[in-house]
Write a protein that holds these residues in place. Structure first.
Motif, mmCIF file in Angstrom:
data_model
loop_
_atom_site.group_PDB
_atom_site.id
_atom_site.type_symbol
_atom_site.label_atom_id
_atom_site.label_comp_id
_atom_site.label_asym_id
_atom_site.label_seq_id
_atom_site.Cartn_x
_atom_site.Cartn_y
_atom_site.Cartn_z
ATOM 1 N N THR A 277 0.713 -1.266 -0.186
ATOM 2 C CA THR A 277 0.039 -0.088 -0.146
ATOM 3 C C THR A 277 0.605 1.243 0.055
ATOM 4 O OG1 THR A 277 -0.186 0.079 2.362
ATOM 5 C CG2 THR A 277 -1.631 -1.194 1.313
ATOM 6 N N THR A 278 0.177 2.453 -0.223
ATOM 7 C CA THR A 278 1.056 3.560 -0.351
ATOM 8 C C THR A 278 1.402 3.859 0.978
ATOM 9 O OG1 THR A 278 -0.694 4.481 -1.867
ATOM 10 C CG2 THR A 278 0.729 6.105 -0.670
ATOM 11 N N LEU A 279 0.630 3.545 2.119
ATOM 12 C CA LEU A 279 1.207 3.973 3.504
ATOM 13 C C LEU A 279 2.396 2.966 3.988
ATOM 14 C CD1 LEU A 279 0.195 5.617 5.891
ATOM 15 C CD2 LEU A 279 -0.934 3.754 6.798
ATOM 16 N N MET A 280 2.548 1.697 3.358
ATOM 17 C CA MET A 280 3.699 0.876 3.392
ATOM 18 C C MET A 280 4.833 1.372 2.773
ATOM 19 S SD MET A 280 1.661 -3.070 3.048
ATOM 20 C CE MET A 280 3.564 -3.903 3.228
ATOM 21 N N LEU A 281 4.527 1.836 1.529
ATOM 22 C CA LEU A 281 5.680 2.614 0.655
ATOM 23 C C LEU A 281 6.387 3.789 1.409
ATOM 24 C CD1 LEU A 281 4.453 2.382 -3.017
ATOM 25 C CD2 LEU A 281 6.356 1.041 -1.734
ATOM 26 N N VAL A 282 5.541 4.542 2.102
ATOM 27 C CA VAL A 282 5.941 5.709 2.752
ATOM 28 C C VAL A 282 6.793 5.132 3.866
ATOM 29 C CG1 VAL A 282 5.343 7.593 4.045
ATOM 30 C CG2 VAL A 282 4.288 7.140 2.143
ATOM 31 N N GLY A 283 6.509 3.937 4.691
ATOM 32 C CA GLY A 283 7.045 3.543 5.971
ATOM 33 C C GLY A 283 8.420 2.931 5.234
ATOM 34 N N PHE A 284 8.344 2.199 4.276
ATOM 35 C CA PHE A 284 9.825 1.799 3.736
ATOM 36 C C PHE A 284 10.651 2.744 3.523
ATOM 37 C CE2 PHE A 284 6.965 -2.138 2.071
ATOM 38 C CZ PHE A 284 7.295 -3.020 3.136
#
Length: 321
Positions: A277-284
């Motif tokens: 997800t977009t949120l996961m990409l920001v977290g990564f």
């Protein structure tokens, strides 16, 4: 003094990049193999075979340096590393390759704080910044994994928690290496470590009463995965990493090696078909930046300190491996 490189520097940089590419792909390979064989016996086979294959490669160094001091140092490093790999692979059973790759990489951020606890060397401002970015990243990845996103409560799965635990064990392993390796021969320690890794995982398999793999377990698919993990992911990667880091500037080497987690996500999406997800990409991205802050800024400061010490001291330095 460094030995003259046999090839242009870009060749050694390419070797480091190939190493990170192999390690990034290994998360997906491991995930598939763990569907067939318990983590304890998978790692036992991987590291025992790799250790035995490394013996002829480093035979001259072993013959010249193997003694009780190397055995003790290698055992201490091997126990912590074996436990780290074991917890990482058990965690991978319960989480995705991408999350396992990035959460494992947080060990880079933990190391300075372990130094603080063990050697009383206070972390610097960039270490604190890296830790905060890393915490934010972990939280975002966890929230992004939830079907409710930001609206959901922060809950961490077993696999994610175990992977963060393995990162702590890897950090302990790195600290032990930094303390013990300078006084010992690195190739000799590598062989001992691999065999101790295998012993730790075998003992864990016996204690946990994990089912021993049978002949029918070793299907062509599993044998292919084992070949990748042993020959490419362990033996070849170790050789290329040591060659690369010997001739590449440390800051550039750290930058190249940090891409292991990025490749882990790419392979997880392309091969494992993981949904990110977009949120996961920001977290990564936040975790990746925290690694860069920790590795590059920290490495730059460390090199400045070494140059300063070299100018004020006539003490001999350790020869490079």
């Amino acid at each position: 003094m460094k030995r003259t490189a046999a090839f242009p520097v870009w060749v050694y940089k390419l070797a480091l990049l190939a190493t990170t590419l192999i390690w990034g792909g290994s998360f997906v390979v491991l995930k598939g193999a763990l569907d067939t064989i318990p983590a304890t016996w998978l790692l036992t086979i991987r590291f025992a075979a790799a250790g035995l294959l490394c013996i002829p490669i480093f035979w001259k160094r072993l013959r010249s340096n193997l003694d009780s001091s190397h055995l003790v140092a290698g055992a201490l490093i091997g126990i912590s590393g074996g436990a780290a790999y074991l917890v990482q692979n058990i965690g991978l059973t319960y989480t995705t390759p991408a999350k396992n790759a990035f959460f494992t990489a947080t060990y880079c951020v933990m190391v300075p704080f372990l130094y603080w606890a063990i050697k009383h060397r206070r972390p610097q401002a960039h270490n604190v910044l890296a830790a905060l970015l890393c915490i934010v990243g972990v939280c975002l990845v966890t929230l992004g994994s939830s079907t409710k996103g930001l609206a959901g409560a922060f809950t961490m799965g077993l696999g994610d928690a175990l992977t963060l635990g393995c990162a702590l064990l890897f950090a302990i392993n790195i600290v032990l290496i930094s303390i013990l390796a300078p006084a010992h021969d690195l190739p000799t320690l590598i062989v001992i470590q691999l065999l101790v890794f295998a012993a730790v995982c075998a003992v864990a398999g016996i204690v946990a009463k994990d089912a021993l793999p049978t002949i029918t377990t070793f299907t062509p698919d599993l044998l292919g995965k084992l070949a990748f993990l042993i020959l490419l992911g362990t033996v070849l990667a170790i050789v290329m990493q040591n060659l690369g880091q010997k001739y590449v500037d440390p800051s550039q080497a750290a930058l190249i090696m940090s891409f292991e987690s990025v490749f882990g996500v790419i392979f997880s999406v392309l091969i494992y078909h993981e949904t990110v997800t977009t949120l996961m990409l920001v977290g990564f991205a936040s975790i990746f930046v925290s690694i860069l802050v920790s590795e590059l800024i920290g490495g730059h400061k460390e090199r400045k300190e070494k140059r300063s010490c070299a100018q004020t001291s006539t003490a001999p330095t350790l020869s490079e491996y």
